[in-house]
Design an enzyme around this catalytic site. Structure first.
Site, PDB file in Angstrom:
ATOM      1  CG  ASP A   1      44.765  43.754  36.359  1.00 54.08           C
ATOM      2  OD1 ASP A   1      44.034  44.230  37.444  1.00 54.08           O
ATOM      3  OD2 ASP A   1      45.183  42.671  36.193  1.00 54.08           O
TER       4      ASP A   1
ATOM      5  CB  SER B   1      44.733  37.446  39.361  1.00 50.05           C
ATOM      6  OG  SER B   1      43.495  37.640  38.954  1.00 50.05           O
TER       7      SER B   1
ATOM      8  CG  HIS C   1      43.665  42.477  40.412  1.00 51.01           C
ATOM      9  ND1 HIS C   1      43.839  42.199  39.078  1.00 51.01           N
ATOM     10  CD2 HIS C   1      43.347  41.243  41.074  1.00 51.01           C
ATOM     11  CE1 HIS C   1      43.774  40.748  38.789  1.00 51.01           C
ATOM     12  NE2 HIS C   1      43.360  40.176  40.135  1.00 51.01           N
TER      13      HIS C   1
END
Length: 752
Positions: free
Chosen positions: A156, A538, A212
Site C-alpha cells: 500500500d 480498498s 490509505h
C-alpha cells in the site's frame, strides 16, 4: 513569351515545391521522433528462464546473471540501462530502465522469455468486527487466538508507526521464520516490517503520506483501541479483523500511483520474508493473466502457501469492470454495514429525509434556511459544485444542493459551497449511485442523500417560490436492516479475462469504514489515536485479509484454496432484514455483484466441506484459456507444455460460470474434502434453478466415513428446450447439507 499552359505548369511546380519541402521536414521529424522513442528509456518488466542445468546458489549469483542481460543489451547504445528491482521469488527476472532497442537486443539471448513496459495500478479507494459476528473472548476470535502468530503483508502507501492501532500489547514476538526488515523507527511485535519499494534509491521512507495504507493495515490487523471515533461519531473500541496478528508494510504506491515494478518487488520481498497473507487494495484494468503483475506475483505466493486477498475495484455499478480476476486470488467487492452517521434533511414542507455525514456540528441552527439548487439555472458545472462554479451565484447563508459526479471529490464540492458562503450542502447521488451514501468528514454541515431523495428535494424546490430547509444531526445509528447491501461503486463481473470463473468471489464491509489515519481530520493535536472513515473496495479487501489470517491461525494445514473455499461456501445471501442482499437500486443483487455473498467468519471457520485446488491444477485451466505454453510458463514459473486443457468450469472452484446454447448439455465434476464431522452424509437440500435450466447432480448423496476424505460429484447443466429465456443470464445455487453444515455453491448461466 510563354504560353498560358506553361505558366500554369510553372505555377503548379512552384506551389508543389513548398509542400514537398514540408513533407520532407515532417518525414524527418517523424523519423527523429521514432528514433528518439527507441532511445528513450522506460521501465520494463523482464521475464527470464534459467538455462537448463543452471542453478544459482545465492541471490547475488542470480542478480549477476540479470546484469549480464543489461550489459549485452547496452552494446552500441548511448543509453546505459539501469536495474531497478531484481526478483527472486515472484518469478525469475527483473525490472530495469531500458530502451526499446535494448529490449530488442535481449530477445536473442538464452533464457529470455518476455519484456513489457510496466503498468501503473491505482488504489481502490470499528464497528465492523461486531457486525461480522466477531466478539471478544468468543467464537472465531477466541478459537483463532485473535490471529496470533500470523503475519499479514500489506502492499500500500505506507504506514504510521506509533499509532495506537499498531501497539503491540498482547502480541507475541514474530515467529522464527520471519526474515523481514523494518526501515523506520517505531516497529515492535505488532508492526514487524516496513519497507519502501516505490522511491528511487535507498532513501525512501515507508511512512504513510496518504493515509490509505495506515487505514487498510489497521483494518486487517490493528490492535484494540478504546474510545476510537471521528468527530465523536462511531465511538467504541476499534480493532482489525485479526487484532493480535503481526503486520508488515510494503510501500509500493505514491501520489503518482502504484508501479507494477514496485508491486512485484514488494511481493517478492514479502514471499522471501515469510508472510502468511498478502493484502492488496489496488489494481488495474483487465488483462491476460500473464500480463498482470499482481496475478503473476500472487501465483508465486500461493505456491508457497500464502493467501492473497485483493480488491475488486471501484468502477461499479457497471458490468465487466473488475480488477484482480485470477482464480487463485480472493476478489473482494464492497458492501454496507448496519451503521449510519445520520444527517437528516428537514424540508419546508415538513418532509424528513435521511442522509449521512461524519461531520456533525452541535451548533448548526435548527431554523429553516433558503434552499437552492445551482444546477437549475447555471449549467452542469454548477450542478456538480465544481471549483469556482458558484462565483456570481447567490448561495450565501443558504443550503446548497450539489449533484454527485463530474469527477469531483465529495468533500471538494463542500469546499466550493463553503468558499462561496453557503451555510450547508446536500450532496445528491446521481441515478447510477442509487442509495449508496457515505459518511464523509465534510468541511461544512452536510447530508449525503440517495438519488431518489435528491429527486424529492429538487421536486420540492420546483414546487415553491421560496424553498427552505435545514439539517438535523442525529449521530450514530446502529441496526440499519438493509445491510449488507452492495455499494454502488463496487466493481461487477462477469470477468473479462476468464468469463468461466464467477467474480467477484465475496463481498465484505467497504462503506464508511472507521480505521486508523496518520493525522487528525479534526485538526486535533491532543491524541495519537487518530481515525478516519472512508469507503472503497480498498476497505473491504483488508477485512477479508484479516479474516483469512484468523482461518490460517485456526487451521494451519489449510491451503490458500481451502481457506478461500471456506469463505465462499459459507457466505450469507440475506441482509439483516431477512431478504436477499440488494444492490444500490434496491433490487436483489446479482451474482456478478456479490459473488458467493457476504462473508461470515464464524461459519467460514467450520465449513464442513472444502473445494481444494493445488497450484499445478491451474495449469490445464490456463491452457484451456488458449494461452501458449510459454505464456502459462510466465505465470507458473516453470517450463510447461499444454498437452492437457480443461474448460474453466472444470476447475475445482466453489462456484460455476457456464455458457449454454440451445440443446446444450454440459457436465463438470467437483471434488470436496471433509473437514467437518468424520461420519457425515450430505444431500442437496436447497437448490435454486433459473428458468431455462435443468440441473442434475450425481450421486445424490455424499457419504463420508472419516476426516479429510475426498469425494467427487458431477453437476450437469442442461438447457431446457421447452422454456423461453428472456434474459441473457440466469443464476442459482446448489446447497449440500449434512444437518450440521451447509455448503453452498452459486452458479451463473449465460444463455446463447
Amino acid at each position: 513569351m510563354t504560353s498560358n499552359s506553361s505558366k500554369n505548369m510553372e505555377r503548379k511546380r512552384c506551389n508543389l515545391l513548398p509542400k514537398f519541402l514540408l513533407m520532407l521536414v515532417l518525414a524527418f521529424d517523424i523519423f527523429s521522433i521514432v528514433y528518439a522513442n527507441s532511445e528513450q528509456p522506460e521501465t520494463y518488466i523482464v521475464h527470464l528462464n534459467a538455462p537448463d542445468g543452471v542453478s544459482f546458489d545465492t541471490p547475488e549469483d542470480r542478480q549477476s546473471w540479470y546484469q549480464s542481460f543489461l550489459m549485452a543489451s547496452s552494446r552500441g547504445s548511448n543509453v546505459i540501462p539501469s536495474l531497478i528491482h531484481a526478483y527472486h521469488n515472484v518469478f525469475t527476472g527483473f525490472a530495469a530502465k531500458l530502451t526499446a532497442d535494448q529490449v530488442k537486443a535481449m530477445e536473442s539471448m538464452d533464457g529470455f522469455v518476455s519484456a513489457r513496459p510496466e503498468s501503473v495500478y491505482k488504489l481502490h479507494t470499528t464497528h465492523t468486527p461486531t457486525f461480522l459476528g466477531l466478539h471478544q473472548n468468543l467464537g472465531v476470535w477466541r478459537g483463532s487466538n485473535y490471529g496470533k502468530g500470523i503475519i499479514i503483508g500489506v502492499l500500500d502507501t505506507g504506514i504510521t508507526p506509533g499509532h495506537p492501532s499498531f501497539d503491540d500489547k498482547g502480541v507475541p514476538p514474530p515467529p522464527a521464520k520471519w526474515k523481514g526488515k523494518c526501515k523506520v523507527s517505531g516497529c515492535n511485535n505488532k508492526l514487524i516490517g516496513a519497507r519502501d519499494f516505490v522511491s528511487s534509491g535507498s532513501s525512501g521512507s515507508p511512512i504513510d503520506d496518504d493515509g490509505h495504507g495506515t487505514h487498510t493495515s489497521s483494518t486487517a490487523g490493528g490492535n484494540f483501541v478504546d474510545g476510537a471515533n471521528v468527530f465523536g461519531m462511531a465511538k467504541g473500541t476499534a480493532a482489525g479483523m485479526a487484532p493480535l496478528a503481526h503486520v508488515a508494510m510494503y510501500k509500493v504506491c505514491d501520489s503518482f500511483g502504484c508501479p507494477s515494478s514496485a508491486i512485484l518487488a514488494g511481493m517478492d520481498a514479502a514471499i522471501e520474508e515469510g508472510v502468511d497473507v498478502l493484502s492488496l487494495s489496488l489494481g488495474g484494468p483487465s488483462v491476460p493473466f500473464y500480463e498482470d503483475g499482481i496475478a503473476v506475483g500472487a501465483f508465486s505466493a500461493i505456491q508457497r502457501g500464502i493467501f492473497v486477498s485483493c480488491s475488486a475495484g471501484n468502477s461499479g455499478p457497471f458490468n465487466t469492470t473488475l480488477s484482480n480476476e485470477a482464480p487463485w486470488i480472493l476478489t473482494v467487492g464492497a458492501s454496507t454495514v448496519d451503521r449510519n452517521i445520520r444527517s437528516t434533511v428537514y424540508l419546508g414542507n415538513k418532509d424528513l429525509l435521511d442522509g449521512e455525514s461524519l461531520f456533525q456540528p452541535k451548533d448548526f441552527p435548527q431554523k429553516y434556511l433558503p434552499l437552492v439548487y445551482p444546477g437549475l439555472n447555471h449549467g452542469q458545472d454548477a450542478a456538480w459544485c465544481g471549483p469556482g462554479s458558484l462565483k456570481g451565484i447567490d448561495v450565501k447563508g443558504k443550503v446548497v444542493v450539489c449533484d454527485r459526479g463530474g469527477d469531483i471529490a465529495r468533500i471538494a464540492k463542500g469546499q466550493t459551497v463553503k468558499d462561496a458562503g453557503g451555510a450547508a450542502m446536500i450532496l445528491a447521488n446521481e441515478p447510477v449511485d442509487g442509495d449508496t451514501t457515505e459518511a464523509d468528514a465534510h468541511v461544512l454541515p452536510a447530508s449525503h442523500v440517495a438519488s431518489d431523495v435528491g429527486f424529492t428535494i429538487k421536486r420540492y424546490i420546483n414546487s415553491t417560490s421560496s424553498p427552505v430547509a435545514t439539517l438535523i444531526f442525529r449521530g450514530t445509528v446502529i441496526g440499519v436492516d438493509s445491510a449488507p447491501a452492495v455499494a454502488s461503486f463496487s466493481s461487477r463481473g462477469p470477468s473479462m479475462t476468464s468469463p468461466g470463473i464467477v467474480k467477484p468471489d465475496i463481498i465484505g464491509p467497504g462503506v464508511s469504514i472507521l480505521a486508523a489515519w496518520p493525522i487528525s481530520v479534526e485538526n486535533s493535536t491532543q491524541t495519537k489515536a487518530t481515525f478516519n472513515m472512508i469507503s472503497g473496495t480498498s476497505m473491504s479487501c483488508p477485512h477479508l485479509s484479516g479474516i483469512s489470517a484468523l482461518l490460517k491461525s485456526a487451521h494451519p494445514d489449510w491451503s490458500p484454496a481451502a481457506i478461500k473455499s471456506a469463505i465462499m461456501t459459507t457466505a450469507g445471501k440475506l441482509s439483516l432484514s431477512g431478504y436477499p442482499i440488494e444492490d444500490e437500486r434496491d433490487q436483489p443483487a446479482s451474482i456478478f455483484a456479490i459473488g458467493s455473498g457476504q462473508v461470515n467468519p464464524t461459519k467460514a471457520n467450520d465449513p464442513g466441506l472444502i473445494f481444494d485446488i493445488q497450484p499445478n491444477d491451474y495449469i490445464p485451466y490456463l491452457c484451456g484459456l488458449g494461452y501458449t505454453s510459454k505464456q502459462v510458463g510466465v505465470i507458473v514459473q516453470k517450463r510447461v507444455t499444454c498437452t492437457k486443457a480443461i474448460p474453466e468450469a472444470q476447475l475445482n472452484y466453489p462456484s460455476f460460470a457456464v455458457t449454454l446454447g440451445a440443446a446444450d448439455v454440459k457436465s463438470y465434476t467437483r471434488t470436496v474434502t471433509n473437514v467437518g464431522v468424520a461420519n457425515s452424509t450430505y444431500t442437496p437440500t436447497d437448490v435454486s434453478i433459473p428458468i431455462g435450466l435443468v440441473l442434475e447432480i450425481s450421486p445424490a448423496k455424499l457419504i463420508f466415513s472419516k476426516l479429510n476424505q475426498k469425494l467427487t460429484y458431477t453437476t450437469t447443466f442442461i438447457r431446457d428446450k421447452k422454456a423461453t429465456v428472456k434474459a441473457p443470464y440466469g443464476e442459482g445455487y446448489l446447497t449440500w447439507s449434512s444437518g450440521k453444515h451447509s455448503v453452498r455453491t452459486p452458479f451463473s448461466i449465460k444463455f446463447v
